[in-house]
Design a protein around this motif. Structure first.
Motif, PDB file in Angstrom:
ATOM      1  N   GLU A  41      -0.573 -11.398   5.966  1.00 43.35           N
ATOM      2  CA  GLU A  41       0.346 -10.336   6.328  1.00 43.35           C
ATOM      3  C   GLU A  41       0.642  -9.470   5.114  1.00 43.35           C
ATOM      4  OE1 GLU A  41       3.690 -12.438   7.808  1.00 43.35           O
ATOM      5  OE2 GLU A  41       2.857 -12.665   9.827  1.00 43.35           O
ATOM      6  N   GLY A  42       1.031  -8.214   5.384  1.00 44.43           N
ATOM      7  CA  GLY A  42       1.400  -7.331   4.296  1.00 44.43           C
ATOM      8  C   GLY A  42       2.789  -7.667   3.776  1.00 44.43           C
ATOM      9  N   VAL A  43       2.918  -7.750   2.462  1.00 47.38           N
ATOM     10  CA  VAL A  43       4.207  -8.055   1.832  1.00 47.38           C
ATOM     11  C   VAL A  43       4.402  -7.108   0.659  1.00 47.38           C
ATOM     12  CG1 VAL A  43       5.632  -9.818   0.721  1.00 47.38           C
ATOM     13  CG2 VAL A  43       3.966 -10.498   2.453  1.00 47.38           C
ATOM     14  N   TYR A  44       5.573  -6.502   0.598  1.00 44.46           N
ATOM     15  CA  TYR A  44       5.897  -5.697  -0.572  1.00 44.46           C
ATOM     16  C   TYR A  44       7.391  -5.767  -0.843  1.00 44.46           C
ATOM     17  CZ  TYR A  44       7.256  -1.987   2.758  1.00 44.46           C
ATOM     18  OH  TYR A  44       7.839  -1.267   3.771  1.00 44.46           O
ATOM     19  N   GLY A  45       7.733  -5.553  -2.133  1.00 50.97           N
ATOM     20  CA  GLY A  45       9.126  -5.589  -2.536  1.00 50.97           C
ATOM     21  C   GLY A  45       9.610  -4.209  -2.939  1.00 50.97           C
ATOM     22  N   LEU A  46      10.901  -3.973  -2.723  1.00 50.62           N
ATOM     23  CA  LEU A  46      11.511  -2.684  -3.030  1.00 50.62           C
ATOM     24  C   LEU A  46      12.748  -2.893  -3.893  1.00 50.62           C
ATOM     25  CD1 LEU A  46      11.456  -1.089   0.559  1.00 50.62           C
ATOM     26  CD2 LEU A  46       9.824  -0.664  -1.289  1.00 50.62           C
ATOM     27  N   ASP A  47      13.005  -1.931  -4.774  1.00 47.08           N
ATOM     28  CA  ASP A  47      14.271  -1.943  -5.484  1.00 47.08           C
ATOM     29  C   ASP A  47      15.296  -1.160  -4.680  1.00 47.08           C
ATOM     30  OD1 ASP A  47      13.728   0.740  -5.882  1.00 47.08           O
ATOM     31  OD2 ASP A  47      13.007   0.467  -7.942  1.00 47.08           O
ATOM     32  N   LEU A  48      16.482  -0.991  -5.244  1.00 45.66           N
ATOM     33  CA  LEU A  48      17.551  -0.322  -4.496  1.00 45.66           C
ATOM     34  C   LEU A  48      17.266   1.149  -4.243  1.00 45.66           C
ATOM     35  CD1 LEU A  48      20.726  -1.974  -6.062  1.00 45.66           C
ATOM     36  CD2 LEU A  48      19.708  -2.398  -3.829  1.00 45.66           C
ATOM     37  N   ALA A  61      -4.454  -3.131   1.490  1.00 47.86           N
ATOM     38  CA  ALA A  61      -5.677  -2.926   2.261  1.00 47.86           C
ATOM     39  C   ALA A  61      -5.365  -2.311   3.623  1.00 47.86           C
ATOM     40  CB  ALA A  61      -6.414  -4.256   2.433  1.00 47.86           C
ATOM     41  N   MET A  62      -4.255  -2.732   4.260  1.00 50.10           N
ATOM     42  CA  MET A  62      -3.927  -2.224   5.587  1.00 50.10           C
ATOM     43  C   MET A  62      -3.582  -0.739   5.564  1.00 50.10           C
ATOM     44  SD  MET A  62      -1.922  -5.120   7.823  1.00 50.10           S
ATOM     45  CE  MET A  62      -1.221  -6.180   6.581  1.00 50.10           C
ATOM     46  N   ILE A  63      -2.993  -0.270   4.456  1.00 46.62           N
ATOM     47  CA  ILE A  63      -2.649   1.150   4.378  1.00 46.62           C
ATOM     48  C   ILE A  63      -3.643   1.935   3.523  1.00 46.62           C
ATOM     49  CG2 ILE A  63      -0.206   0.722   4.803  1.00 46.62           C
ATOM     50  CD1 ILE A  63       0.286   1.016   1.830  1.00 46.62           C
ATOM     51  N   ASP A  64      -4.683   1.206   3.026  1.00 45.23           N
ATOM     52  CA  ASP A  64      -5.791   1.845   2.300  1.00 45.23           C
ATOM     53  C   ASP A  64      -5.334   2.539   1.014  1.00 45.23           C
ATOM     54  OD1 ASP A  64      -8.456   2.351   1.959  1.00 45.23           O
ATOM     55  OD2 ASP A  64      -8.424   4.256   3.054  1.00 45.23           O
ATOM     56  N   TRP A  65      -4.467   1.815   0.273  1.00 48.85           N
ATOM     57  CA  TRP A  65      -4.032   2.294  -1.042  1.00 48.85           C
ATOM     58  C   TRP A  65      -4.384   1.247  -2.094  1.00 48.85           C
ATOM     59  CZ3 TRP A  65      -0.993   6.481  -3.014  1.00 48.85           C
ATOM     60  CH2 TRP A  65      -0.639   7.463  -2.065  1.00 48.85           C
ATOM     61  N   PRO A  66      -4.768   1.664  -3.302  1.00 46.44           N
ATOM     62  CA  PRO A  66      -4.931   0.698  -4.392  1.00 46.44           C
ATOM     63  C   PRO A  66      -3.575   0.115  -4.781  1.00 46.44           C
ATOM     64  CG  PRO A  66      -6.090   2.748  -4.882  1.00 46.44           C
ATOM     65  CD  PRO A  66      -5.209   3.011  -3.704  1.00 46.44           C
ATOM     66  N   VAL A  67      -3.558  -1.164  -5.102  1.00 48.23           N
ATOM     67  CA  VAL A  67      -2.292  -1.831  -5.442  1.00 48.23           C
ATOM     68  C   VAL A  67      -1.597  -1.132  -6.602  1.00 48.23           C
ATOM     69  CG1 VAL A  67      -1.285  -3.982  -6.299  1.00 48.23           C
ATOM     70  CG2 VAL A  67      -3.072  -4.055  -4.548  1.00 48.23           C
ATOM     71  N   TRP A 114       1.716   4.311   8.298  1.00 43.14           N
ATOM     72  CA  TRP A 114       0.669   5.318   8.129  1.00 43.14           C
ATOM     73  C   TRP A 114      -0.250   4.957   6.968  1.00 43.14           C
ATOM     74  CZ3 TRP A 114       0.273   9.506  11.434  1.00 43.14           C
ATOM     75  CH2 TRP A 114       1.328   9.647  12.347  1.00 43.14           C
ATOM     76  N   ARG A 115      -1.537   5.169   7.189  1.00 41.39           N
ATOM     77  CA  ARG A 115      -2.529   4.934   6.135  1.00 41.39           C
ATOM     78  C   ARG A 115      -2.643   6.163   5.245  1.00 41.39           C
ATOM     79  NH1 ARG A 115      -5.119   3.413  10.993  1.00 41.39           N
ATOM     80  NH2 ARG A 115      -5.300   1.143  11.270  1.00 41.39           N
ATOM     81  N   LYS A 116      -3.393   5.994   4.192  1.00 43.94           N
ATOM     82  CA  LYS A 116      -3.568   7.079   3.226  1.00 43.94           C
ATOM     83  C   LYS A 116      -4.322   8.258   3.843  1.00 43.94           C
ATOM     84  CE  LYS A 116      -4.934   7.836  -1.597  1.00 43.94           C
ATOM     85  NZ  LYS A 116      -5.548   7.227  -2.810  1.00 43.94           N
TER      86      LYS A 116
END
Length: 417
Positions: A41-48, A61-67, A114-116
């Motif tokens: 699954e896609g996982v990402y963290g966000l700041d405030l 990979a799911m949104i077709d962006w380089p990490v 949305w993908r790139k």
């Protein structure tokens, strides 16, 4: 080195983790990274501020962006900027960022990311607030999955269920129709049995009475009286024979074994000869024949046409007082033959017109006038077999007009195998 410098250096040494602890922390970070990289699954963290602090390869990979290009970017601007219809998605309305305000977990299953390249895909995501050791809100972790296949499967399942429901409804309707037909068939059989019993009993009683009278009063009866009795017997036999013939015809039509055999036929002579037969003799008002042509040739089935006219004329005579007129009209309009039987009899009630051509149906105003209810059904089916039409205009107490329209020349396709 002053005493202060020594004290500061000593404090730094005390606060620095031991090499063993640092090794364990590094190992723990590597494990966490391996876990994130392995998660499907896609996982990402966000700041405030909503900027990316970490992202796993599956999400990138799911949104077709380089990490590496995602770190530090506003994730809302990257993948959550628009609704499914393309309209702008306000950041303040985004459930992910609302988690920053009240610290609650949000679960959403009806939005898109949305993908790139500008394409979108349906997602299911969870936004979970992150707190530090002191309980302060520092950001959020978002876990999402692409549910395109699930939506596709749900759509197929829904379509399959709808098709199945439609088939069930069709089958139910067919079963209802079959049950209705069985009920109608049962009612028709009951009417048939009642009609046959009634219609056969009367002529049989008349025959039995005539025979009994001939036997009992043979020496007392004159030759004319005996002839009348024999004529009555003959009429009753013909009546039963006609009824049997009608029933057999209905059976042939339903079994689709009745053949149409069109032959050349001169209609004026045919109609005049038909009206000259004894059963259509009528006093004091003979049946009148009207036709502007001296000759009118057609290519029809004489047997079927005779049955059509015989039934219409017999009905007219049966339901019209003896002194009221009956007319048979013959005409041609372009390539269509028009036959009309008009009477000034009792007429047909409006409520009976819908079932007028159904077998065994008789009008409610016929009282005790004998009849089987088969004649008009035969007429209608014989007209249909010859690619024609049948219309009736009638008013109670004023009479009826039956109009038959037939092609002057039948095509071979009308034959019934």
């Amino acid at each position: 080195m002053t005493n202060d410098d020594q004290s500061a250096d000593l404090a730094r040494q005390r606060s620095r983790p031991s090499p063993l602890v640092e090794q364990e922390l590094e190992q723990l970070r590597r494990q966490h990274q391996l876990i994130l990289n392995a998660v499907g699954e896609g996982v990402y963290g966000l700041d405030l501020d909503g900027n990316v602090t970490f992202v796993n390869p599956a999400a990138a990979a799911m949104i077709d962006w380089p990490v590496e290009e995602l770190i530090g970017k506003s994730m809302h601007a990257v993948l959550h900027h628009s609704h499914v219809d393309g309209s702008h998605y306000q950041r303040e309305d985004c459930p992910i960022y609302q988690a920053f305000q009240d610290g609650s977990t949000r679960r959403v299953a009806n939005e898109v990311f949305w993908r790139k390249d500008g394409t979108s895909f349906p997602v299911e995501y969870i936004s979970t607030p992150m707190h530090d050791e002191d309980g302060q809100l520092v950001g959020a972790v978002v876990t999402f999955r692409d549910i395109t296949k699930r939506r596709w499967a749900e759509a197929i399942l829904q379509r399959t269920n709808e098709e199945l429901e439609h088939k069930v409804q069709q089958r139910t309707a067919k079963l209802r129709e079959a049950n209705q037909q069985l009920r109608e068939l049962s009612e028709m059989r009951s009417r048939f049995v009642a009609m046959v019993c009634h219609e056969f009993r009367n002529p049989l009683n008349n025959i039995a009475l005539s025979v009994s009278s001939l036997n009992r009063y043979e020496t007392q009866l004159s030759g004319a009286d005996k002839a009348d009795y024999l004529l009555a017997i003959n009429d009753n036999v013909e009546r039963m024979t006609q009824m049997i013939d009608d029933i057999l015809v209905i059976g042939k039509i339903e079994a689709k074994v009745l053949e149409v055999s069109p032959q050349p036929l001169e209609l004026v002579t045919f109609c005049q000869a038909l009206l000259a037969e004894r059963e259509y003799q009528r006093s004091p008002a003979p049946i009148k024949f009207h036709c502007r042509s001296r000759q009118l040739m057609a290519h029809l089935d004489e047997r079927l046409l005779r049955s059509i006219l015989s039934n219409l004329l017999s009905n007219a005579m049966r339901y019209t007082p003896d002194d009221n007129p009956i007319r048979l009209k013959l005409a041609k309009r372009q390539d269509i033959l028009i036959l009309q039987v008009e009477d000034e009899g009792m007429g047909i009630p409006q409520a009976d017109k819908r079932l007028l051509f159904e077998p065994f149906h008789r009008g409610r105003n016929v009282s005790n006038i004998p009849g089987t209810g088969l004649g008009l059904s035969i007429v209608k089916q014989f007209v249909d077999l010859q690619q024609g039409t049948l219309q009736v205009v009638s008013k109670v107490g004023q009479g009826s007009t039956f109009t038959v329209r037939l092609p002057l020349r039948l095509t071979p396709s009308v034959s019934v195998p």
